[in-house]
Scaffold this motif. Structure first.
Motif, PDB file in Angstrom:
ATOM      1  N   LEU A 126       1.723  -9.261  -7.710  1.00  0.00           N
ATOM      2  CA  LEU A 126       0.755  -8.811  -7.989  1.00  0.00           C
ATOM      3  C   LEU A 126       1.170  -6.869  -8.703  1.00  0.00           C
ATOM      4  O   LEU A 126      -0.171  -6.171  -8.819  1.00  0.00           O
ATOM      5  N   GLY A 127       2.253  -6.604  -8.412  1.00  0.00           N
ATOM      6  CA  GLY A 127       2.249  -5.291  -9.154  1.00  0.00           C
ATOM      7  C   GLY A 127       2.795  -4.915 -10.604  1.00  0.00           C
ATOM      8  O   GLY A 127       3.597  -5.342 -10.588  1.00  0.00           O
ATOM      9  N   ARG A 128       1.986  -4.954 -11.144  1.00  0.00           N
ATOM     10  CA  ARG A 128       2.287  -3.874 -12.685  1.00  0.00           C
ATOM     11  C   ARG A 128       3.861  -3.667 -13.325  1.00  0.00           C
ATOM     12  O   ARG A 128       4.235  -3.468 -13.531  1.00  0.00           O
ATOM     13  N   GLY A 133       9.371  -1.751 -18.110  1.00  0.00           N
ATOM     14  CA  GLY A 133      10.447  -0.785 -17.919  1.00  0.00           C
ATOM     15  C   GLY A 133      12.012  -1.165 -17.387  1.00  0.00           C
ATOM     16  O   GLY A 133      12.072  -2.123 -17.084  1.00  0.00           O
ATOM     17  N   GLY A 134      12.136  -0.080 -16.770  1.00  0.00           N
ATOM     18  CA  GLY A 134      13.079  -0.909 -15.516  1.00  0.00           C
ATOM     19  C   GLY A 134      13.836  -2.042 -14.766  1.00  0.00           C
ATOM     20  O   GLY A 134      14.306  -2.275 -14.265  1.00  0.00           O
ATOM     21  N   TYR A 135      12.337  -2.023 -14.525  1.00  0.00           N
ATOM     22  CA  TYR A 135      12.636  -2.933 -13.143  1.00  0.00           C
ATOM     23  C   TYR A 135      12.580  -4.789 -13.045  1.00  0.00           C
ATOM     24  O   TYR A 135      12.384  -5.465 -12.413  1.00  0.00           O
ATOM     25  N   LEU A 136      12.366  -4.659 -14.628  1.00  0.00           N
ATOM     26  CA  LEU A 136      12.116  -6.100 -15.400  1.00  0.00           C
ATOM     27  C   LEU A 136      13.584  -6.736 -15.034  1.00  0.00           C
ATOM     28  O   LEU A 136      14.103  -7.407 -14.386  1.00  0.00           O
ATOM     29  N   PHE A 137      14.742  -5.530 -15.064  1.00  0.00           N
ATOM     30  CA  PHE A 137      16.148  -6.164 -15.045  1.00  0.00           C
ATOM     31  C   PHE A 137      15.875  -6.649 -13.106  1.00  0.00           C
ATOM     32  O   PHE A 137      16.978  -7.605 -12.781  1.00  0.00           O
ATOM     33  N   ALA A 138      15.444  -5.774 -12.012  1.00  0.00           N
ATOM     34  CA  ALA A 138      15.492  -5.376 -10.612  1.00  0.00           C
ATOM     35  C   ALA A 138      15.259  -7.077 -10.868  1.00  0.00           C
ATOM     36  O   ALA A 138      15.698  -8.135  -9.420  1.00  0.00           O
ATOM     37  N   MET A 139      13.461  -7.706 -11.307  1.00  0.00           N
ATOM     38  CA  MET A 139      13.182  -8.794 -11.269  1.00  0.00           C
ATOM     39  C   MET A 139      13.940 -10.055 -11.105  1.00  0.00           C
ATOM     40  O   MET A 139      14.241 -11.025 -11.195  1.00  0.00           O
ATOM     41  N   LYS A 199      13.531  -4.078   3.127  1.00  0.00           N
ATOM     42  CA  LYS A 199      14.642  -4.208   2.057  1.00  0.00           C
ATOM     43  C   LYS A 199      13.563  -4.841   0.636  1.00  0.00           C
ATOM     44  O   LYS A 199      14.141  -4.639  -0.304  1.00  0.00           O
ATOM     45  N   GLY A 200      12.515  -5.180   0.809  1.00  0.00           N
ATOM     46  CA  GLY A 200      11.486  -5.856  -0.427  1.00  0.00           C
ATOM     47  C   GLY A 200      11.507  -4.737  -1.050  1.00  0.00           C
ATOM     48  O   GLY A 200      11.404  -4.382  -3.022  1.00  0.00           O
ATOM     49  N   PHE A 201      11.223  -3.850  -0.483  1.00  0.00           N
ATOM     50  CA  PHE A 201      11.011  -2.416  -1.946  1.00  0.00           C
ATOM     51  C   PHE A 201      11.791  -1.919  -1.816  1.00  0.00           C
ATOM     52  O   PHE A 201      11.665  -1.086  -3.492  1.00  0.00           O
ATOM     53  N   PHE A 202      12.768  -1.191  -1.489  1.00  0.00           N
ATOM     54  CA  PHE A 202      14.155  -0.556  -1.524  1.00  0.00           C
ATOM     55  C   PHE A 202      15.143  -1.258  -2.430  1.00  0.00           C
ATOM     56  O   PHE A 202      15.556  -1.048  -3.716  1.00  0.00           O
ATOM     57  N   CYS A 203      15.247  -2.716  -2.343  1.00  0.00           N
ATOM     58  CA  CYS A 203      16.391  -3.504  -3.245  1.00  0.00           C
ATOM     59  C   CYS A 203      15.312  -3.422  -4.343  1.00  0.00           C
ATOM     60  O   CYS A 203      16.494  -3.502  -5.427  1.00  0.00           O
ATOM     61  N   ALA A 204      14.276  -3.616  -4.226  1.00  0.00           N
ATOM     62  CA  ALA A 204      13.089  -3.959  -5.947  1.00  0.00           C
ATOM     63  C   ALA A 204      14.054  -2.519  -7.353  1.00  0.00           C
ATOM     64  O   ALA A 204      14.547  -1.719  -8.820  1.00  0.00           O
ATOM     65  N   SER A 275       5.557   9.449   4.001  1.00  0.00           N
ATOM     66  CA  SER A 275       6.730  10.602   3.877  1.00  0.00           C
ATOM     67  C   SER A 275       7.947  10.419   2.671  1.00  0.00           C
ATOM     68  O   SER A 275       8.320  10.475   1.716  1.00  0.00           O
ATOM     69  N   ALA A 276       8.257   8.300   3.312  1.00  0.00           N
ATOM     70  CA  ALA A 276       9.016   7.853   2.554  1.00  0.00           C
ATOM     71  C   ALA A 276       8.281   7.939   1.287  1.00  0.00           C
ATOM     72  O   ALA A 276       9.088   8.009   0.314  1.00  0.00           O
ATOM     73  N   LEU A 277       7.604   6.283   0.989  1.00  0.00           N
ATOM     74  CA  LEU A 277       6.642   6.640  -0.183  1.00  0.00           C
ATOM     75  C   LEU A 277       6.970   7.076  -1.105  1.00  0.00           C
ATOM     76  O   LEU A 277       6.993   6.654  -2.185  1.00  0.00           O
ATOM     77  N   ILE A 278       6.062   8.300  -0.490  1.00  0.00           N
ATOM     78  CA  ILE A 278       5.544   9.291  -2.076  1.00  0.00           C
ATOM     79  C   ILE A 278       6.332   9.703  -2.932  1.00  0.00           C
ATOM     80  O   ILE A 278       6.457  10.385  -3.800  1.00  0.00           O
ATOM     81  N   CYS A 279       7.932   9.284  -2.198  1.00  0.00           N
ATOM     82  CA  CYS A 279       9.078   9.376  -3.283  1.00  0.00           C
ATOM     83  C   CYS A 279       9.209   9.184  -4.095  1.00  0.00           C
ATOM     84  O   CYS A 279      10.771   8.773  -4.644  1.00  0.00           O
ATOM     85  N   TYR A 280       9.307   8.096  -4.134  1.00  0.00           N
ATOM     86  CA  TYR A 280       9.568   6.893  -5.002  1.00  0.00           C
ATOM     87  C   TYR A 280       8.943   5.885  -5.540  1.00  0.00           C
ATOM     88  O   TYR A 280       7.283   6.509  -5.240  1.00  0.00           O
ATOM     89  N   PRO A 281       9.212   5.272  -6.947  1.00  0.00           N
ATOM     90  CA  PRO A 281       7.884   5.147  -7.590  1.00  0.00           C
ATOM     91  C   PRO A 281       7.465   3.986  -6.896  1.00  0.00           C
ATOM     92  O   PRO A 281       8.274   2.750  -6.239  1.00  0.00           O
ATOM     93  N   PRO A 282       6.923   2.930  -6.894  1.00  0.00           N
ATOM     94  CA  PRO A 282       4.931   3.550  -8.251  1.00  0.00           C
ATOM     95  C   PRO A 282       4.482   4.830  -7.530  1.00  0.00           C
ATOM     96  O   PRO A 282       3.629   4.904  -7.835  1.00  0.00           O
ATOM     97  N   PHE A 283       5.005   4.916  -6.059  1.00  0.00           N
ATOM     98  CA  PHE A 283       3.825   5.992  -5.512  1.00  0.00           C
ATOM     99  C   PHE A 283       3.971   7.409  -5.369  1.00  0.00           C
ATOM    100  O   PHE A 283       3.776   8.759  -5.324  1.00  0.00           O
ATOM    101  N   ILE A 284       5.507   7.747  -6.811  1.00  0.00           N
ATOM    102  CA  ILE A 284       5.911   9.088  -6.391  1.00  0.00           C
ATOM    103  C   ILE A 284       5.325  10.282  -6.512  1.00  0.00           C
ATOM    104  O   ILE A 284       4.229   9.827  -7.354  1.00  0.00           O
ATOM    105  N   LEU A 285       5.080  11.118  -5.987  1.00  0.00           N
ATOM    106  CA  LEU A 285       4.130  12.151  -6.353  1.00  0.00           C
ATOM    107  C   LEU A 285       5.176  13.608  -7.014  1.00  0.00           C
ATOM    108  O   LEU A 285       4.650  14.462  -7.499  1.00  0.00           O
TER     109      LEU A 285
END
Length: 454
Positions: A126-128, A133-139, A199-204, A275-285
């Protein structure tokens, strides 16, 4: 049980659940592999090996670094620290059950794990952002290993359930919910889902950034780095960020009970996740042009100090030391690094001086490297805006620290003892704690003075 952080401090700092040697052995293994990759032409020549005699600078070399850093940490943990024998693993190796006695439990648990991984895969679809970009390598990596995880879960669960004191863990409760044959504990289900969400969010994310730093170190020609504070500082800082990513990635992967590195609980507080997720993509502020981007019309430290060579050296040393503390904080975790989780209590290394050395060093680095109180535009508006915005970024990390403390204070008496000990004896934390108490006391006296007399 009381979770009051102001409880009396113990005389001695509580023993860490992770020995310093675990992370150091992983760092040693990582450095060995880095040297092999850099010197592969000479090694392959000496051994008359076939194939191109070039530096090992592909993505697979970066992935292999996980093996070289993770294996020493696993061996030290098992052979020296003997973590597999700790009661906190929930394992009784001396009294294994017959396989037939755990088969039903294991099947339910495997169903729960397979369903969990399928949900994570669906979220990835679901997550475009995961498909560019770099996420293609992770996928690509995760797609390759997914069949191995699904099949490997069968022998692993059947083996482990025979020796678990209570094999009905969160995965089992989630499987029981899905199958509908046995009662389940919804709190255990939520614990399981939160842990795998981490694990799912941060491993990717970690897999995405893994190759860049390692391959930069493989390809870097240190002999060509100018003897200049900016060049030397940048190269050293890159190296330590690479160490941080490699060791942290091992921690995210090896959340295993036989290593006593399992996720005991994931942060249950919404504020902790936000507070954690807004420090990482795709939610990074904090990204380019985002709400908390403090780089508008700013320049890096080397621009402002370029005419003052002694100050350049001082700044370079400060930034290198801060990055070193940041990397040291990750190395100290050994096999247990992870955001938003409780996996034991860490009290040694930089955590002997402050409860949050990574956050403190990272934020201090940003203030020194960016100097937001200076603007290339000369505009006072830019100065105020960037300074306030970086202050808000630091406030986000303070928010993260407080929610993490709230989580751990509710989970472990050892952390409560460590928290109290740091308030009284921590080189940095004790001074901040006393300052906070002084400010609070003055505020209370001022408030009392304003109360009308009866």
């Amino acid at each position: 049980m009381s979770t009051d952080p102001s409880a009396a401090a113990p005389r001695q700092r509580p023993e860490s659940d992770v020995s310093a040697a675990v992370g150091l052995s992983g760092l040693a293994g990582l450095l060995v592999w880095l040297l092999v990759c850099r010197n592969w032409p000479a090694i392959s020549d000496a051994l008359a090996l076939p194939g191109p005699h070039e530096r090992l600078n592909g993505a697979n070399a970066a992935l292999a670094a996980l093996l070289f850093s993770g294996t020493p940490m696993v061996l030290w943990s098992l052979l020296v620290d003997k973590v597999h024998r700790r009661p906190s693993t929930g394992i009784d190796w001396d009294n294994p059950r017959p396989l037939r006695n755990v088969m039903d439990v294991s099947i339910t648990k495997i169903a729960g794990l397979w369903a969990t991984w399928s949900i994570i895969g669906f979220v990835y679809c679901l997550g475009r952002w995961y498909w560019r970009g770099g996420y293609l390598f992770a996928m690509d990596i995760l797609t390759t290993i997914a069949p191995l995880m699904f099949l490997g879960a069968i022998p692993y669960v059947l083996w482990l359930d025979r020796v678990l004191v209570n094999p009905r863990d969160g995965a089992w409760h989630f499987g029981a919910l899905l199958i509908g044959r046995e009662p389940y504990d919804i709190e255990q289900v939520w614990h399981h889902l939160r842990a795998w969400a981490v694990k799912g969010f941060f491993c990717a994310f970690m897999i995405m950034i893994l190759p860049g730093g390692f391959l930069a170190m493989v390809n870097m020609d240190w002999s060509q780095v100018p003897f200049h504070p900016v060049a030397i500082g940048d190269a050293t800082i890159q190296f330590m960020f690479m160490v941080d990513v490699q060791i942290a990635m091992v921690g995210y992967l090896l959340t295993m009970k036989p290593l006593d590195a399992q996720i005991r609980t994931a942060n249950p507080f919404l504020g902790g996740w936000v507070s954690a997720l807004i420090c990482y993509p795709p939610f990074i502020l904090m990204g380019d042009g985002a709400v908390l981007d403090y780089h508008q019309n700013t320049a890096e430290w080397n621009v402002w100090l370029q005419d003052y060579t002694p100050l350049l050296w001082v700044w370079a040393v400060l930034l290198v030391v801060l990055t070193g503390i940041y990397a040291w904080a990750t190395v100290a975790f050994g096999l247990r690094f992870s955001n938003l989780t409780y996996r034991g209590v860490l009290t040694n290394g930089p955590y002997a001086y402050t409860r949050h050395p990574a956050y403190l060093s990272k934020n201090t680095y940003w203030w020194l490297a960016t100097m937001p109180f200076l603007a290339t535009s000369g505009s006072l508006v830019d100065v105020v805006r960037n300074t306030v915005t970086l202050g808000l970024v630091s406030a986000v990390y303070y928010w993260r620290a407080r929610t993490e403390e709230k989580h751990l204070l509710g989970e472990d008496a050892k952390y409560r003892a460590y928290h109290a000990w740091m308030n009284e004896h921590g080189l940095i934390t004790s001074r901040l704690y006393r300052l906070g108490r002084l400010v609070t006391a003055r505020h209370r006296r001022s408030a009392a003075a304003l109360q009308p007399a009866e």
